[in-house]
Scaffold this motif. Structure first.
Motif, mmCIF file in Angstrom:
data_model
loop_
_atom_site.group_PDB
_atom_site.id
_atom_site.type_symbol
_atom_site.label_atom_id
_atom_site.label_comp_id
_atom_site.label_asym_id
_atom_site.label_seq_id
_atom_site.Cartn_x
_atom_site.Cartn_y
_atom_site.Cartn_z
ATOM 1 N N ARG A 89 0.835 -1.198 0.000
ATOM 2 C CA ARG A 89 0.000 0.000 0.000
ATOM 3 C C ARG A 89 0.878 1.259 0.000
ATOM 4 O O ARG A 89 1.713 1.447 0.869
ATOM 5 C CB ARG A 89 -0.916 0.006 1.218
ATOM 6 C CG ARG A 89 -2.085 0.975 1.114
ATOM 7 C CD ARG A 89 -2.916 0.928 2.388
ATOM 8 N NE ARG A 89 -3.341 -0.412 2.721
ATOM 9 C CZ ARG A 89 -4.409 -1.009 2.188
ATOM 10 N NH1 ARG A 89 -5.145 -0.370 1.299
ATOM 11 N NH2 ARG A 89 -4.729 -2.240 2.548
ATOM 12 N N GLY A 90 0.668 2.095 -1.008
ATOM 13 C CA GLY A 90 1.423 3.339 -1.108
ATOM 14 C C GLY A 90 2.836 3.165 -1.634
ATOM 15 O O GLY A 90 3.619 4.125 -1.649
ATOM 16 N N GLU A 91 3.198 1.964 -2.052
ATOM 17 C CA GLU A 91 4.545 1.696 -2.563
ATOM 18 C C GLU A 91 4.506 1.415 -4.068
ATOM 19 O O GLU A 91 3.442 1.198 -4.644
ATOM 20 C CB GLU A 91 5.156 0.494 -1.822
ATOM 21 C CG GLU A 91 5.358 0.703 -0.333
ATOM 22 C CD GLU A 91 6.495 1.666 -0.038
ATOM 23 O OE1 GLU A 91 7.261 2.004 -0.964
ATOM 24 O OE2 GLU A 91 6.612 2.087 1.126
ATOM 25 N N ASN A 92 5.699 1.422 -4.697
ATOM 26 C CA ASN A 92 5.826 1.139 -6.130
ATOM 27 C C ASN A 92 6.999 0.188 -6.313
ATOM 28 O O ASN A 92 8.142 0.542 -6.022
ATOM 29 C CB ASN A 92 6.058 2.422 -6.922
ATOM 30 C CG ASN A 92 6.023 2.198 -8.423
ATOM 31 O OD1 ASN A 92 6.570 1.225 -8.948
ATOM 32 N ND2 ASN A 92 5.383 3.123 -9.132
ATOM 33 N N ILE A 93 6.695 -1.032 -6.756
ATOM 34 C CA ILE A 93 7.714 -2.079 -6.829
ATOM 35 C C ILE A 93 8.829 -1.748 -7.815
ATOM 36 O O ILE A 93 9.950 -2.256 -7.696
ATOM 37 C CB ILE A 93 7.071 -3.436 -7.174
ATOM 38 C CG1 ILE A 93 8.072 -4.578 -6.918
ATOM 39 C CG2 ILE A 93 6.556 -3.440 -8.609
ATOM 40 C CD1 ILE A 93 7.455 -5.950 -7.018
ATOM 41 N N PHE A 94 8.543 -0.863 -8.777
ATOM 42 C CA PHE A 94 9.571 -0.485 -9.759
ATOM 43 C C PHE A 94 10.263 0.822 -9.391
ATOM 44 O O PHE A 94 11.455 0.981 -9.612
ATOM 45 C CB PHE A 94 8.947 -0.358 -11.156
ATOM 46 C CG PHE A 94 8.430 -1.664 -11.683
ATOM 47 C CD1 PHE A 94 9.286 -2.721 -11.936
ATOM 48 C CD2 PHE A 94 7.079 -1.837 -11.920
ATOM 49 C CE1 PHE A 94 8.805 -3.939 -12.407
ATOM 50 C CE2 PHE A 94 6.592 -3.036 -12.401
ATOM 51 C CZ PHE A 94 7.445 -4.086 -12.635
ATOM 52 N N HIS A 95 9.512 1.729 -8.808
ATOM 53 C CA HIS A 95 10.098 3.036 -8.493
ATOM 54 C C HIS A 95 10.935 3.000 -7.219
ATOM 55 O O HIS A 95 12.010 3.614 -7.163
ATOM 56 C CB HIS A 95 8.985 4.083 -8.347
ATOM 57 C CG HIS A 95 9.506 5.444 -8.007
ATOM 58 N ND1 HIS A 95 10.261 6.196 -8.887
ATOM 59 C CD2 HIS A 95 9.390 6.186 -6.854
ATOM 60 C CE1 HIS A 95 10.582 7.342 -8.312
ATOM 61 N NE2 HIS A 95 10.065 7.365 -7.079
#
Length: 250
Positions: A158-164
């Protein structure tokens, strides 16, 4: 030669892209490692909770047994108390007013019926109290179970980006994995304490039930004492059966 150069550049770009995404792959690796730990912990918790439910079932069974035993004893005592007065009435000499004795008999019957109402009130209160105590116990048990159902497994994203920002995700997942390395053995102690408290609460209910029964019985004893007095003072009867004469004719 030009196409080969392009091909070499493309391969280099792909290799660079794959290398840059290694942290994202690592996130997935940690997630895959984390998943079975949730299952193992959930199995552990469910087994402990099942044991607690079985123990609570035994506690309730013992409580039912104690209540039934107490009620059985008081019912039998009530019948014995009633019978003692009825025996006095049955053994009165023929000279004693039968109508008066009938009034006393009706009074005895009425008071026994009244204690029956009292006994009903006592056991209904027990039933209500038992329902409240059991409901609260199982509500707490249910709360403990839902803490370990794995509902937080995907919440880390939640609220995270696995690529960024894969490093941030990986750190959170590794932290959660570290937290789940050991089974929550503290739950065993907590459940044991819950069972003990549950049993104590039911013992308090049983103590109140005993007091309720005894209060009703005391009222009946007082009423039957008055009935005995009425046999003598109102009906002019006797509490003791006449003793047969043992004198032999001369």
């Amino acid at each position: 030669m030009f196409p080969k150069v392009v091909f070499v550049v493309l391969l280099a770009s792909v290799g660079l892209a794959l290398g840059q995404r290694d942290p994202s792959i690592e996130v997935m690796n940690v997630l895959k490692e984390l998943q079975p730990r949730y299952r193992e912990i959930q199995d552990f918790v469910i087994n402990r909770l099942t044991e607690a439910r079985l123990n609570s079932s035994q506690v309730i069974y013992n409580f039912h047994t104690d209540v039934i035993t107490a009620k059985d004893q008081y019912v039998r005592n009530t019948i014995d108390e009633e019978q003692s007065v009825l025996t006095i009435l049955d053994r009165q000499p023929e000279s004693v007013d039968r109508t008066c004795l009938g009034f006393v008999r009706s009074s005895v019957d009425m008071n026994v019926n009244l204690i029956g109402v009292s006994y009903t009130n006592c056991i209904v209160r027990v039933d209500d109290s038992l329902a409240d105590v059991v409901q609260e116990f199982y509500r707490t048990i249910q709360q403990d179970e839902t803490q370990y159902t794995g509902d937080g497994l995907f919440g880390t994203f939640r609220g995270e980006n696995i690529f960024h920002a894969p490093e941030s995700l990986a750190a959170k997942l590794n932290e959660k994995l570290e937290q789940l390395r050991e089974n929550p053995t503290n739950l065993v102690t907590e459940l044991f304490d819950m069972i003990v408290e549950f049993e104590q609460e039911l013992k308090q209910v049983k103590t109140g039930y005993d007091g309720c029964l005894e209060s009703g019985m005391e009222l009946l004893r007082n009423a039957l004492a008055i009935a005995r007095t009425q046999v003598v003072q109102v009906c002019l009867g006797e509490l003791e059966a006449p003793t047969p004469s043992t004198n032999l004719p001369e």
